[in-house]
Design an enzyme around this catalytic site. Structure first.
Site, PDB file in Angstrom:
ATOM      1  N   LYS A  16       0.838  -1.212   0.000  1.00 14.82           N
ATOM      2  CA  LYS A  16       0.000   0.000   0.000  1.00 14.82           C
ATOM      3  C   LYS A  16       0.868   1.255   0.000  1.00 14.82           C
ATOM      4  CE  LYS A  16      -1.997  -1.041   3.906  1.00 14.82           C
ATOM      5  NZ  LYS A  16      -1.304  -2.302   4.192  1.00 14.82           N
ATOM      6  N   ARG A 163      11.456  -1.666  10.976  1.00 11.57           N
ATOM      7  CA  ARG A 163      10.374  -1.138  11.795  1.00 11.57           C
ATOM      8  C   ARG A 163      10.150  -2.029  13.012  1.00 11.57           C
ATOM      9  NH1 ARG A 163       5.256   0.496   8.071  1.00 11.57           N
ATOM     10  NH2 ARG A 163       4.160  -0.751   9.632  1.00 11.57           N
ATOM     11  N   ARG A 174      -0.812  -8.254  13.437  1.00  6.06           N
ATOM     12  CA  ARG A 174      -1.286  -7.264  12.451  1.00  6.06           C
ATOM     13  C   ARG A 174      -2.152  -7.951  11.396  1.00  6.06           C
ATOM     14  NH1 ARG A 174       4.184  -5.062  10.618  1.00  6.06           N
ATOM     15  NH2 ARG A 174       2.999  -3.870   9.100  1.00  6.06           N
TER      16      ARG A 174
END
Ligand code: AP5
Length: 218
Positions: A16, A163, A174
């Site tokens: 995305k 991250r 997630r």
């Protein structure tokens, strides 16, 4: 007249951010990524940033009311710009709220690009992702490795890091949050004939071409 709104959805790691950033650059739209905004607030060390961090580091969604405040502030800055949402909306309440805000500001969703990538590939992408702390440029250790100098090819600075939420246990949470809370939005937007399902597997350029074909009019 205010320009339209394009929404990029899909599971964590579907691309995305990569695709939304490219698309916004190519069309001159404003790129609004809630994950990036939250990370930047977190880096500032503010009390709000610390609240975001509690959820993000567990791989859970941040509560809707905090997300609305963030998005509303950004929309005030957007003026007449076309908008690309990346990672928002992610819950039914967020989708409904977005409809209300857009109506109030004279905008409408032109297209929802839903990127589809098999779970095994998502895990491979997220575990190998590296990100420039300074400008957010995204790399992958195998597919698009960061420069050996350690300096970002986009901004010439760095550091380029992994991250915090790209650890295996957090990735699992997630994906579970996505399945439970975000995937149902597919039907919400399908019912309004707004969705283009886009195959997210293939080179970044190939996927960008598919996105451009899907979003011809927005
Ligand atoms: P967020 O930052 O939005 O993360 P995410 O949705 O989990 O998505 P990612 O950024 O992990 O992946 P992506 O799909 O953007 O893929 P990317 O392009 O980086 O959110 C993080 C957290 O913030 C959430 O967990 C939540 O806590 C909170 N949050 C954010 N928004 C929220 C909201 N609205 N409501 C509540 N909470 C919210 O690509 C991934 C990797 O794959 C990269 O390494 C990239 O180089 C590589 N790659 C990309 N495309 C390709 C390709 N075609 N082939 C090979 N590799 C590729």
């Amino acid at each position: 007249m205010k320009r339209k709104v394009v929404v990029f959805c899909g599971p964590p790691g579907a691309g995305k951010g990569t695709q939304a950033r490219n698309f916004a650059q190519a069309r001159g739209y404003r790129h609004l990524a809630t994950g990036d905004l939250m990370r930047s607030e977190r880096e500032s060390g503010s009390p709000l940033g610390r609240r975001f961090d509690q959820y993000m580091r567990a791989g859970k969604l941040v509560p809707d009311d905090l997300v609305f405040d963030l998005v509303s502030q950004e929309l005030e800055l957007a003026g007449e710009d076309g908008l690309v949402f990346d990672g928002f909306p992610r819950t039914a309440a967020q989708a409904e709220q977005l409809d209300i805000i857009l109506r109030e500001t004279g905008r409408a969703i032109g297209r929802v690009v839903w990127l589809e990538v098999p779970t095994q590939e998502l895990v491979r992408r997220l575990s190998g992702r590296r990100v420039c702390v300074n400008c957010g440029q995204v790399y992958h250790v195998d597919y698009t490795p960061p420069p050996a100098s350690g300096l970002c090819k986009n901004c010439g600075q760095g550091p380029i890091v992994q991250r915090k939420d790209d650890e295996p246990d957090i990735i699992r949470n997630r994906v579970a949050s996505y399945d439970l809370q975000t995937r149902p939005l597919l039907d919400y937007y399908k019912a309004r004939d707004l969705v283009n399902l886009v195959d997210g597997v293939g080179s970044t350029e190939t996927v960008s071409e598919r996105v451009a074909t899907a979003v011809v009019t927005a």
